[in-house]
Design an enzyme around this catalytic site. Sequence first.
Site, PDB file in Angstrom:
ATOM      1  N   GLU A  76      33.408  43.575  61.903  1.00 30.71           N
ATOM      2  CA  GLU A  76      34.095  44.322  60.835  1.00 30.71           C
ATOM      3  C   GLU A  76      34.857  45.531  61.369  1.00 30.71           C
ATOM      4  O   GLU A  76      35.670  46.129  60.649  1.00 30.71           O
ATOM      5  CB  GLU A  76      33.078  44.773  59.775  1.00 30.71           C
ATOM      6  CG  GLU A  76      32.324  46.066  60.042  1.00 30.71           C
ATOM      7  CD  GLU A  76      31.217  45.957  61.081  1.00 30.71           C
ATOM      8  OE1 GLU A  76      30.412  46.902  61.176  1.00 30.71           O
ATOM      9  OE2 GLU A  76      31.140  44.929  61.795  1.00 30.71           O
ATOM     10  N   HIS A  87      29.842  43.798  66.020  1.00 27.49           N
ATOM     11  CA  HIS A  87      30.553  44.394  64.886  1.00 27.49           C
ATOM     12  C   HIS A  87      31.924  43.737  64.662  1.00 27.49           C
ATOM     13  O   HIS A  87      32.960  44.304  65.031  1.00 27.49           O
ATOM     14  CB  HIS A  87      30.753  45.887  65.116  1.00 27.49           C
ATOM     15  CG  HIS A  87      29.527  46.709  64.915  1.00 27.49           C
ATOM     16  ND1 HIS A  87      29.122  47.174  63.689  1.00 27.49           N
ATOM     17  CD2 HIS A  87      28.595  47.136  65.813  1.00 27.49           C
ATOM     18  CE1 HIS A  87      28.005  47.871  63.816  1.00 27.49           C
ATOM     19  NE2 HIS A  87      27.664  47.857  65.098  1.00 27.49           N
ATOM     20  N   CYS A 144      24.358  44.424  62.830  1.00 27.49           N
ATOM     21  CA  CYS A 144      23.747  45.463  63.665  1.00 27.49           C
ATOM     22  C   CYS A 144      22.452  45.995  63.045  1.00 27.49           C
ATOM     23  O   CYS A 144      21.471  45.271  62.983  1.00 27.49           O
ATOM     24  CB  CYS A 144      24.757  46.567  63.962  1.00 27.49           C
ATOM     25  SG  CYS A 144      24.316  47.580  65.410  1.00 27.49           S
TER      26      CYS A 144
END
Length: 212
Positions: free
Chosen positions: A163, A161, A84
Amino acid sequence: MRGLNLIQHHPAEGPGAIAEWAGSRGLTLNVFRADLGQLPPVSAQPLILLGGPYESNAGPAWLGAERQWLAGCLDQGAAVFAICLGAQLLALSLGGNVRRMDRTETGWTPVCFADGQVLKVLEWHEDAIDLPPGAQLLASSDQCAQQMYRAGPARVGLQFHPEWNAESVATLNKHFGDESPLPRGEPESAAHAAVFQWLEATLDDWWSTANL
């Protein structure tokens, strides 16, 4: 245990599932809070850059300092896995561009990979990347063409994202309150599991290439 430097930009955006991957591989994450002025020395060591709610082109002063630091690390040949905001900083450092989108891309979003795979991932961004010269586009969504790119063998940028696990989403929702567009209620366990499986394989590939 071997160490891996990770740059965090916001108190509510930690390593999430990356920490689980690192622990299972015997790696210690050395977490630095760039927003608090924490950066490791400029070096060729591999590093992970996380996201954050800032403009990569015109953010706070510490973000400018991080861009200078990142440029120094890239000059020394550092491998980078960037997510990001991190992917935007990486693109800018390599000669790409970051621009505002017509509308924010949020929530669970299907992303299509160059190999034909489709994965539902979490998004929350209002900027898009114009790829650096020579970068290879690896994934796109309907709203944002530049979802993942590779700039050389061990420099990878992701707009989405992977994660963010269920705990990450709960933390972000608590921190940002009504401002957060992320899912609430029971987490989508199957979707999180599929993303984590993808993240493990992708990080394994990046880490092996970074250490050649």
